[in-house]
Design an enzyme around this catalytic site. Sequence first.
Site, PDB file in Angstrom:
ATOM      1  N   ASP A  10      37.424  -7.314 -12.497  1.00  0.00           N
ATOM      2  CA  ASP A  10      37.115  -7.969 -13.757  1.00  0.00           C
ATOM      3  C   ASP A  10      35.619  -8.277 -13.758  1.00  0.00           C
ATOM      4  O   ASP A  10      34.962  -8.240 -12.710  1.00  0.00           O
ATOM      5  CB  ASP A  10      37.949  -9.249 -13.886  1.00  0.00           C
ATOM      6  CG  ASP A  10      37.576 -10.052 -15.108  1.00  0.00           C
ATOM      7  OD1 ASP A  10      37.547  -9.485 -16.209  1.00  0.00           O
ATOM      8  OD2 ASP A  10      37.283 -11.258 -14.956  1.00  0.00           O
ATOM      9  N   ASP A  12      33.421 -10.965 -16.163  1.00  0.00           N
ATOM     10  CA  ASP A  12      32.971 -12.347 -16.314  1.00  0.00           C
ATOM     11  C   ASP A  12      33.807 -13.304 -15.469  1.00  0.00           C
ATOM     12  O   ASP A  12      35.027 -13.356 -15.593  1.00  0.00           O
ATOM     13  CB  ASP A  12      33.044 -12.765 -17.789  1.00  0.00           C
ATOM     14  CG  ASP A  12      32.255 -11.825 -18.683  1.00  0.00           C
ATOM     15  OD1 ASP A  12      31.050 -11.684 -18.456  1.00  0.00           O
ATOM     16  OD2 ASP A  12      32.856 -11.218 -19.585  1.00  0.00           O
ATOM     17  N   THR A 109      37.258  -4.793 -18.017  1.00  0.00           N
ATOM     18  CA  THR A 109      36.933  -6.055 -18.672  1.00  0.00           C
ATOM     19  C   THR A 109      37.328  -6.057 -20.141  1.00  0.00           C
ATOM     20  O   THR A 109      37.382  -5.002 -20.776  1.00  0.00           O
ATOM     21  CB  THR A 109      35.416  -6.332 -18.547  1.00  0.00           C
ATOM     22  OG1 THR A 109      35.090  -7.550 -19.207  1.00  0.00           O
ATOM     23  CG2 THR A 109      34.596  -5.196 -19.132  1.00  0.00           C
TER      24      THR A 109
END
Length: 216
Positions: A10, A12, A109
């Site tokens: 992932d 963030d 993401t």
Amino acid sequence: MTYPLAVLFDHDGTLVDTEPQWAAAKRKVAQRYDQSWTVEDDHATLGGTVPDAARKFVERGATDSVEDITQQLAEHVIDSMDDRVPFLPGMRSLLSELSEAGIPAAIVTNALSSVAGTTAAGAPDVLTRIVSQDDVTRPKPDPEPYLTGAKLLGVAPRNCVAIEDSEPGVRSAVAAGMTVVVVPGDKPVPDGPHRVFVNAHEDVTLDFLRSLTPPE
């Protein structure tokens, strides 16, 4: 066969510390439309797509389109990363370990490809693929993003490890058939099958990943 054959990150809050930048960007955009953006709004949109957040501004009376506001948010975040990609502790060294071991990696993401691409450009060359919200029909928590990432790397999902910090992302990777390493995030992730929790990002080393096993 040495497990894992690929690692999917992932973005963030997992690979890079950009959650504060996104939060700041949303507050700047809110000011432009004489609106407010709260911590509760941050939590409500955590793990979602950028257009989902942009849509909230439109619902609250912003006159620009979701697409325009999405672009504004992305530009704020990219500008904040102009001098340095804010990798979270241990992530750059993990990428280097994967590169040296010849284990491919990807970013998966719900953020935008323009933002994830800025990170990939500042990382060791192991991050060869990016799957963003621009590349799928159904974003996380649907399994499509992680299935797409595994396909791009040419590795069966069960032979991949995903690294995540939010419940939507964890659900996506588990549904895709992967073991998921859950790093600390802004909101707790519930326990469940195929979820391995660590206390800190620095705990995720190549030796640690090799100690895991694929889902049954």
